[in-house]
Scaffold this motif. Structure first.
Motif, PDB file in Angstrom:
ATOM      1  N   LEU A 144       0.828  -1.212   0.000  1.00 26.09           N
ATOM      2  CA  LEU A 144       0.000   0.000   0.000  1.00 26.09           C
ATOM      3  C   LEU A 144       0.860   1.259   0.000  1.00 26.09           C
ATOM      4  CD1 LEU A 144      -2.950  -0.847   2.439  1.00 26.09           C
ATOM      5  CD2 LEU A 144      -2.739  -1.254  -0.018  1.00 26.09           C
ATOM      6  N   HIS A 145       2.177   1.072   0.149  1.00 20.53           N
ATOM      7  CA  HIS A 145       3.089   2.236   0.208  1.00 20.53           C
ATOM      8  C   HIS A 145       4.093   2.079  -0.938  1.00 20.53           C
ATOM      9  CE1 HIS A 145       5.181   5.593   1.818  1.00 20.53           C
ATOM     10  NE2 HIS A 145       5.696   5.088   2.936  1.00 20.53           N
ATOM     11  N   LYS A 170      -7.607  -3.569  -5.856  1.00 21.62           N
ATOM     12  CA  LYS A 170      -6.979  -2.257  -6.052  1.00 21.62           C
ATOM     13  C   LYS A 170      -6.088  -2.305  -7.288  1.00 21.62           C
ATOM     14  CE  LYS A 170      -8.078   0.119  -2.183  1.00 21.62           C
ATOM     15  NZ  LYS A 170      -7.353   0.084  -0.939  1.00 21.62           N
ATOM     16  N   ILE A 171      -6.067  -1.227  -8.041  1.00 22.42           N
ATOM     17  CA  ILE A 171      -5.126  -1.108  -9.159  1.00 22.42           C
ATOM     18  C   ILE A 171      -3.877  -0.440  -8.591  1.00 22.42           C
ATOM     19  CG2 ILE A 171      -4.738  -0.143 -11.473  1.00 22.42           C
ATOM     20  CD1 ILE A 171      -7.027  -2.179 -11.399  1.00 22.42           C
ATOM     21  N   GLY A 192      -0.593   1.575  -7.961  1.00 22.51           N
ATOM     22  CA  GLY A 192      -0.118   2.826  -8.564  1.00 22.51           C
ATOM     23  C   GLY A 192      -1.212   3.863  -8.723  1.00 22.51           C
ATOM     24  N   PHE A 193      -2.406   3.562  -8.203  1.00 21.93           N
ATOM     25  CA  PHE A 193      -3.499   4.542  -8.241  1.00 21.93           C
ATOM     26  C   PHE A 193      -3.990   4.804  -6.822  1.00 21.93           C
ATOM     27  CE2 PHE A 193      -3.467   3.565 -12.615  1.00 21.93           C
ATOM     28  CZ  PHE A 193      -4.036   4.655 -13.257  1.00 21.93           C
ATOM     29  N   ARG A 202      -3.780   8.628  -0.101  1.00 21.61           N
ATOM     30  CA  ARG A 202      -4.483   9.151   1.073  1.00 21.61           C
ATOM     31  C   ARG A 202      -4.623  10.677   1.010  1.00 21.61           C
ATOM     32  NH1 ARG A 202      -5.182   7.255   6.247  1.00 21.61           N
ATOM     33  NH2 ARG A 202      -5.923   5.374   5.247  1.00 21.61           N
ATOM     34  N   LYS A 253     -14.074   9.161  -7.583  1.00 19.38           N
ATOM     35  CA  LYS A 253     -13.643   8.919  -6.192  1.00 19.38           C
ATOM     36  C   LYS A 253     -12.330   9.648  -5.879  1.00 19.38           C
ATOM     37  CE  LYS A 253     -15.446   4.184  -5.861  1.00 19.38           C
ATOM     38  NZ  LYS A 253     -15.039   2.782  -5.639  1.00 19.38           N
ATOM     39  N   ASN A 292      -0.494   7.642  -8.855  1.00 18.55           N
ATOM     40  CA  ASN A 292       0.430   8.192  -7.855  1.00 18.55           C
ATOM     41  C   ASN A 292       1.869   7.995  -8.334  1.00 18.55           C
ATOM     42  OD1 ASN A 292       1.303   5.522  -7.005  1.00 18.55           O
ATOM     43  ND2 ASN A 292      -0.659   5.338  -5.936  1.00 18.55           N
TER      44      ASN A 292
END
Ligand code: ACO
Length: 375
Positions: A218-219, A252-253, A255-256, A259, A305, A310
């Motif tokens: 997630l990071h 989840k995709i 790289g998108f 937070r 959304k 990112n």
């Protein structure tokens, strides 16, 4: 007391290092927009900037670069340790262990006065790329390449990994990536570093914790996840359906999303341009085209959304085109982010307050102890 799951929206500290406006897609390092820094500065200069709060004069930058290069070599103990690690160990685990081990050979590992911490930070900044290059070649059974002290960090790490001096274009591309990754507010790994150092523990413990945090998918681990995803997609034409199928499964995709950013991550803007140029130069346009097809699909499916690419999304294509093996993508993030983690550790120590949030207890009360033979 108010509660916010995942500390979302909670201001946990003050900083003068980086500023993010997630609605407008702004990232500034000490006031300078990240794109301007990436276009004009070098990684070494950006780190000096973060550690000193001002850009260096010519002679100061030269001294800083020389001090880093003088510390490129791994201490003998670290070299032995790295060469004794399992060859199939993941490089992020290797870096975490080696950074922790650097504390074993420091005669004063626990010093928290600012000049000592700065000195240790300089050593970690210089030696981490060498550890990465050495482990990579050791695991592949290739001769270890000693660092070249005439080269800056970006060119040198590519040389130590591949054994060949990179072209100026490749070295510059990695240098820009390192600048873009140097710092980013109170992200999870930076927060981890600050939490650890706030106990007046040591920089080795703080950076070890930060590396552990960054590894998560997630990071920073998402950049490797992006590459895995791009490899799973057969062609640019298949990218739309692949993305829609994943979204339908609530996956989840990688790289998108972010937070903080609810608009385009400014680092991704810069990396997208770099990725396209490198993909053209290296015959990897299919990767870039798959990426833009995913982005287009996401823009229709989930942009409402506030989900945009990112920093990790286009860094995957960029790193691949530079020639980095997949499992060195996140370690390369470490090489850049040590600059920011160290700046935050110094800032925390300069005006410390122990991090100790409260917790909202939801368990039972007044429970009687049941002896073991009565359970
Ligand atoms: N793909 C699809 N949907 C997404 C994504 C994504 N990448 N990211 C968020 N969403 C959706 C969620 O499913 C959720 O939808 P819902 O409200 O209908 O349930 C909504 O957007 C909010 O998502 P959260 O996960 O609650 O947002 P949060 O702020 O916690 O997450 C995070 C941020 C963890 C980065 C998330 O976007 C994510 O997992 N992204 C993929 C991993 C990734 O790229 N991480 C790198 C971040 S950058 C960095 O750390 C260097």
């Amino acid at each position: 007391m108010s509660y916010s799951k995942g500390l979302e929206g909670v201001v946990a500290t003050e900083t003068k290092i980086s500023f993010i406006d997630g609605e407008k897609g702004v990232l500034e390092l000490i006031g300078i927009p990240i794109g301007e820094l990436a276009s004009n500065s070098s990684f070494e200069e950006s780190v000096f900037f973060l550690w000193n709060g001002r850009l260096p004069k010519k002679a100061e930058l030269a001294d800083f670069e020389s001090a880093i290069r003088a510390r490129y070599d791994m201490p003998a103990y670290i070299s032995q340790l790295v060469m004794s690690m399992p060859k199939d160990a993941q490089p992020m685990h290797v870096l975490r262990t080696a950074v922790s081990a650097m504390g074993l050979i420091d005669p004063k590992p626990n010093a928290t006065d600012l000049p000592s911490v700065r000195d240790k930070a300089l050593t970690l900044l210089a030696v981490t790329p060498t550890i990465l290059g050495a482990f990579h070649r050791y695991r592949k059974g290739l001769p270890i390449i000693a660092p070249d002290k005439t080269l800056p960090i970006a060119a040198n790490v590519l040389y130590m990994i591949s054994g060949t001096k990179p072209t100026p274009t490749m070295a510059k591309a990695l240098d820009v990536c390192l600048v873009l990754h140097t710092d980013h507010g109170l992200n999870n790994s930076t927060f981890s570093a600050r939490v650890v150092i706030s106990t007046l523990s040591d920089i080795y413990s703080a950076i070890t914790a930060a590396i552990g945090s960054l590894r998560g998918p997630l990071h920073g681990g998402a950049n490797e996840g992006v590459m895995v995803m791009l490899n799973e997609i057969a062609s640019p034409e298949a990218a739309e359906q692949y993305t829609l199928d994943k979204l339908a499964k609530k996956d989840k995709i990688m790289g998108f999303g972010h937070r903080v950013y609810k608009s385009y991550d400014p680092r991704a803007t810069h990396l997208k341009v770099l990725a396209k140029q490198l993909a053209q130069d290296t015959g990897n346009m299919a990767l870039y085209d798959k990426s833009t097809a995913i982005e287009k699909t996401m823009a229709t499916a989930v942009a409402a959304k506030g989900i945009y690419p990112n920093v990790d999304f286009y860094s995957a294509t960029t790193y691949h085109c530079i020639g980095l093996p997949l499992d060195l993508f996140t370690p390369m993030f470490v090489v850049g982010r040590i600059g920011g983690w160290s700046a935050h550790i110094l800032e925390q120590l300069a005006d410390n307050r122990l991090f100790r949030p409260d917790v909202d207890y939801k368990g039972p009360h007044d429970v009687r102890y049941t002896p073991i033979d009565k359970r």
